[in-house]
Design an enzyme around this catalytic site. Sequence first.
Site, PDB file in Angstrom:
ATOM      1  N   ASP A 103       0.844  -1.279   0.029  1.00 33.16           N
ATOM      2  CA  ASP A 103      -0.149   0.009   0.008  1.00 33.16           C
ATOM      3  C   ASP A 103       0.924   1.355  -0.115  1.00 33.16           C
ATOM      4  OD1 ASP A 103      -2.500   1.553  -0.118  1.00 33.16           O
ATOM      5  OD2 ASP A 103      -2.709   1.380   2.160  1.00 33.16           O
ATOM      6  N   ARG A 114      -0.262   7.785  -2.556  1.00 34.76           N
ATOM      7  CA  ARG A 114       0.235   8.925  -1.720  1.00 34.76           C
ATOM      8  C   ARG A 114       1.695   8.957  -2.217  1.00 34.76           C
ATOM      9  NH1 ARG A 114      -0.996   6.182   3.453  1.00 34.76           N
ATOM     10  NH2 ARG A 114      -1.731   4.335   2.194  1.00 34.76           N
ATOM     11  N   HIS A 172       2.155   3.426  -9.049  1.00 35.08           N
ATOM     12  CA  HIS A 172       2.047   2.110  -9.177  1.00 35.08           C
ATOM     13  C   HIS A 172       3.121   1.644 -10.203  1.00 35.08           C
ATOM     14  CE1 HIS A 172      -1.900   2.144  -7.212  1.00 35.08           C
ATOM     15  NE2 HIS A 172      -2.423   2.853  -8.147  1.00 35.08           N
ATOM     16  N   GLU A 228     -12.477  -4.403  -3.948  1.00 29.26           N
ATOM     17  CA  GLU A 228     -12.970  -2.984  -3.881  1.00 29.26           C
ATOM     18  C   GLU A 228     -12.310  -1.990  -4.706  1.00 29.26           C
ATOM     19  OE1 GLU A 228     -12.162  -5.143  -1.233  1.00 29.26           O
ATOM     20  OE2 GLU A 228     -14.363  -5.718  -0.804  1.00 29.26           O
ATOM     21  N   ARG A 258     -12.071   2.382  -8.011  1.00 27.08           N
ATOM     22  CA  ARG A 258     -11.117   3.559  -8.474  1.00 27.08           C
ATOM     23  C   ARG A 258     -11.324   4.017  -9.871  1.00 27.08           C
ATOM     24  NH1 ARG A 258      -5.654   2.528  -5.453  1.00 27.08           N
ATOM     25  NH2 ARG A 258      -6.527   1.813  -3.380  1.00 27.08           N
ATOM     26  N   LEU A 282       9.898 -21.348  -4.099  1.00 24.72           N
ATOM     27  CA  LEU A 282       8.969 -20.482  -3.776  1.00 24.72           C
ATOM     28  C   LEU A 282       7.680 -20.236  -4.281  1.00 24.72           C
ATOM     29  CD1 LEU A 282       8.698 -17.515  -1.862  1.00 24.72           C
ATOM     30  CD2 LEU A 282       9.021 -16.333  -3.973  1.00 24.72           C
TER      31      LEU A 282
HETATM   32  C1  IPE Z   1      -5.506  -2.716   0.106  1.00 25.62           C
HETATM   33  O1  IPE Z   1      -5.071  -1.245  -0.090  1.00 25.62           O
HETATM   34  C2  IPE Z   1      -5.460  -3.619  -1.309  1.00 25.62           C
HETATM   35  C3  IPE Z   1      -4.131  -3.616  -2.055  1.00 25.62           C
HETATM   36  C4  IPE Z   1      -3.027  -3.257  -1.665  1.00 25.62           C
HETATM   37  C5  IPE Z   1      -4.003  -4.065  -3.128  1.00 25.62           C
HETATM   38  P1  IPE Z   1      -6.095  -0.393  -0.371  1.00 25.62           P
HETATM   39  O2  IPE Z   1      -5.516   0.912  -0.540  1.00 25.62           O
HETATM   40  O3  IPE Z   1      -7.151  -0.664  -1.306  1.00 25.62           O
HETATM   41  O4  IPE Z   1      -6.976  -0.254   1.274  1.00 25.62           O
HETATM   42  P2  IPE Z   1      -7.817   0.791   1.947  1.00 25.62           P
HETATM   43  O5  IPE Z   1      -9.002   1.108   1.067  1.00 25.62           O
HETATM   44  O6  IPE Z   1      -6.861   1.728   2.268  1.00 25.62           O
HETATM   45  O7  IPE Z   1      -8.281  -0.072   3.075  1.00 25.62           O
HETATM   46  C1  IPE Z   2      -1.622   0.340  -3.113  1.00 23.29           C
HETATM   47  O1  IPE Z   2      -1.607   1.829  -3.217  1.00 23.29           O
HETATM   48  C2  IPE Z   2      -1.932  -0.397  -4.652  1.00 23.29           C
HETATM   49  C3  IPE Z   2      -3.255  -0.877  -4.764  1.00 23.29           C
HETATM   50  C4  IPE Z   2      -4.438  -0.644  -4.152  1.00 23.29           C
HETATM   51  C5  IPE Z   2      -3.573  -1.352  -6.122  1.00 23.29           C
HETATM   52  P1  IPE Z   2      -2.639   2.464  -3.162  1.00 23.29           P
HETATM   53  O2  IPE Z   2      -3.073   2.974  -4.721  1.00 23.29           O
HETATM   54  O3  IPE Z   2      -3.631   2.090  -2.534  1.00 23.29           O
HETATM   55  O4  IPE Z   2      -1.816   3.823  -2.626  1.00 23.29           O
HETATM   56  P2  IPE Z   2      -2.636   4.765  -1.392  1.00 23.29           P
HETATM   57  O5  IPE Z   2      -2.850   4.161  -0.315  1.00 23.29           O
HETATM   58  O6  IPE Z   2      -3.737   5.422  -2.079  1.00 23.29           O
HETATM   59  O7  IPE Z   2      -1.434   5.618  -1.322  1.00 23.29           O
HETATM   60 MG    MG Z   3      -4.080   2.443  -0.273  1.00 22.82          MG
END
Ligand code: IPE
Ligand code: IPE
Ligand code: MG
Length: 250
Positions: free
Chosen positions: A12, A16, A29, A59, A63, A123
């Site tokens: 995650d 940001r 990404h 979920e 996006r 692995l």
């Molecule tokens: C969790 O991250 C899913 C992945 C890393 C693929 P999210 O960014 O979607 O989770 P929330 O919405 O902050 O809980």
């Molecule tokens: C995790 O990073 C990747 C996915 C959920 C696909 P985010 O895209 O959720 O990044 P933040 O949490 O918004 O920074």
């Molecule tokens: Mg996130």
Amino acid sequence: MSKIGHVAIIMDGNGRWAQGRLRPRVWGHVRGAGVVSEIVKVADDLGISALTLYAFSTENWSRPVEEVSLLFKLLKKFLLKERVRILSNNIKFKVIGELNGLPLETVDLIQKMEESTKHASGLKLTFAFNYGARSEIVRAVNRFIDSNQGEHISEKDLDEHMYRPETGDIDLLIRTGGEQRISNFLLWQIAYSELYFTPTKWPDFTSQEFTKIIENVAGRERRFGAISNNASAKNKERKIGASSLLNSKR
Ligand code: IPE
Ligand code: IPE
Ligand code: MG
């Protein structure tokens, strides 16, 4: 190397990370995808038996469409780019999650990779893509009911009907990006797993930090509901038994 057999990571913080650099979220990404390759390599080098990575949640469909389609493209790119390395390092690859709804070309690549690595003994690398833990549990129960009408389901049955039973429970769950939650990841498999939340955003995560986390967690005592080995040895030394305490007057 360690008693940490199965590591799962919620990757995650990509969005940001990019926004903090005044770049569009998708840039995060793209940078994050490079880190995936590095962490797979170090996990393999450390002798970890299974690595499960959360790449796209059920979920995450909510996006913007451009972000979702970029994440699909990155999965495809990873499969093409890492194919040779996965095969030559004896990595056993699998995607868990609902493949319906992904582009046919990507599904085809996933299936070919799974097929060509199915006998690998190294692995166990799992990508959780279009994955939700709640739907995995419901799917497992329904699969059980389909072939065992009228029977009750046991914990072992449920285990065996999950997407990838051979990887077993999680020993260590890491979440990057600073949030301290599980979201919808592996809810069944994380009972008694060690948790580690790091503020590092995924594109900044390194093999050094990963190794440090493994070392840190390998030193923790896991009790699985029992008492610590130390305490149990001391009790034996002092011959403290529950019955003697219950019988004592004070
Ligand atoms: C969790 O991250 C899913 C992945 C890393 C693929 P999210 O960014 O979607 O989770 P929330 O919405 O902050 O809980
Ligand atoms: C995790 O990073 C990747 C996915 C959920 C696909 P985010 O895209 O959720 O990044 P933040 O949490 O918004 O920074
Ligand atoms: Mg996130």
